[in-house]
Design an enzyme around this catalytic site. Structure first.
Site: not given
Length: 332
Positions: A13, A83, A189, A246
């Site tokens: 973010g 969330f 992934k 990743t």
């Protein structure tokens, strides 16, 4: 210039807020945690999650969700996947129907097995929903390292709007209508990256990791296609692209957690060491449940679940993958 809010002050973010600010947009960051808002305003640095990166003074940082949403053209949801539903519930009293909502979290809702765009759409059915995904570590995006992502929406104009707002000379954005494929690639992934990290932690080599990644994207695409996704999506940025980064990078909290588990750490010990949300752990059970629901064979996903939640020894999990019945890779 657009007025944009980023809901969630984690590393991703924060990085996206800085990116959007550099594009000339009027940017607000919202966090539900009052102490976090206070620290970010005082230090202009996310010291625990993105150390060394300055948050420009003209980015507003607030604890007020109403302030964050009011008069914004685009709302970027950057909260952890678990969330998303509760954040959407809090948002909908303030959201107008003409505001675009962009989800950038990667995961599945474990109770419903829904993708996150589906969850947001349930709570705010009258808004255009988009997703942004791809091989994009926050640590690199915040430092203007060239990165490429894909913006997905069932509405082409919405995807194009997201592309226009985010894209710059260091952050290239493609568009797609395959929201399901983008989200399934981004979510699953993380589970394969846990497996790749476990392999590294055990001490296995490049051959093993290459096999996990190759067979992993096969499992991801197999399930995604069963859910209605486009096969081509899994050959793209949100599929193999995100899987590569990743599984191979130490920026990846999923790979780092996997390495610790491969070295013998218990799951909670590994999570405590990483100190950040490891989305693959929360996605693994949902992925396995989806494989059962859609009758799709996913042996790597199954073995990761047995290691994480069944106490299975990591080397035994790898051995069980290797001695499965003989298969044909592809048929004409």
């Amino acid at each position: 210039m657009a007025a944009v809010s980023v809901l969630g002050a984690g590393s991703w973010g924060t990085a996206l807020a800085i990116l959007l600010n550099s594009n000339g947009h009027n940017v607000t960051i919202w966090s539900i945690i009052e102490d976090e808002v206070k620290e970010l305003n005082e230090t202009r640095e996310n010291k625990s999650k993105l150390p060394g990166i300055h948050i420009p003074q003209d980015i507003t940082i607030t604890n007020s969700l109403e302030e964050a949403i009011d008069d914004k053209e685009l709302l970027v949801m950057a909260v952890p996947s678990k969330f998303v539903r509760n954040t959407a519930k809090m948002m909908k009293q303030f959201v107008r129907e003409d505001q675009i909502i962009v989800n950038v979290a990667k995961g599945l809702e474990d109770t419903t097995l829904y993708t996150l765009a589906h969850v947001i759409g349930e709570e705010m059915p009258n808004n255009h929903i988009a997703v942004l995904s791809g091989p994009s570590h926050a640590e690199e995006v915040s430092r203007n390292i060239p990165t490429t992502c894909v913006a997905g929406s069932k509405d082409h104009e919405t995807a194009k709007k997201v592309q226009d707002i985010f894209m710059n000379s260091n952050f290239r954005v493609y568009t797609s209508s395959d929201v399901t494929g983008i989200e399934m690639g981004g979510a699953l992934k993380n589970v394969i990256a846990l497996a790749a990290g476990i392999s590294d932690g055990i001490g296995y080599g490049d051959n093993t990791k290459a096999a996990l990644m190759t067979r992993g994207i096969t499992e991801i695409s197999r399930l995604g296609i069963a859910m209605g996704a486009d096969e081509q999506t899994f050959s793209g940025l949100s599929g193999i692209g995100d899987l590569i980064v990743t599984c191979t990078s130490m920026h990846s909290r999923n790979r780092r957690a996997g390495i610790l588990i491969g070295k013998g750490y218990k799951l909670q010990e590994a999570l405590d060491e990483v100190k950040m949300v490891v989305e693959g752990v929360y996605t693994a059970k949902a992925a396995l449940d989806l494989s059962i629901k859609y009758k799709v064979e996913m042996p790597i996903i199954r073995q990761v679940n047995e290691v994480l939640f069944g106490g299975k020894e990591t080397k035994k999990a790898v051995q069980d993958l290797m001695i499965r019945d003989k298969k044909i890779e592809y048929t004409n």
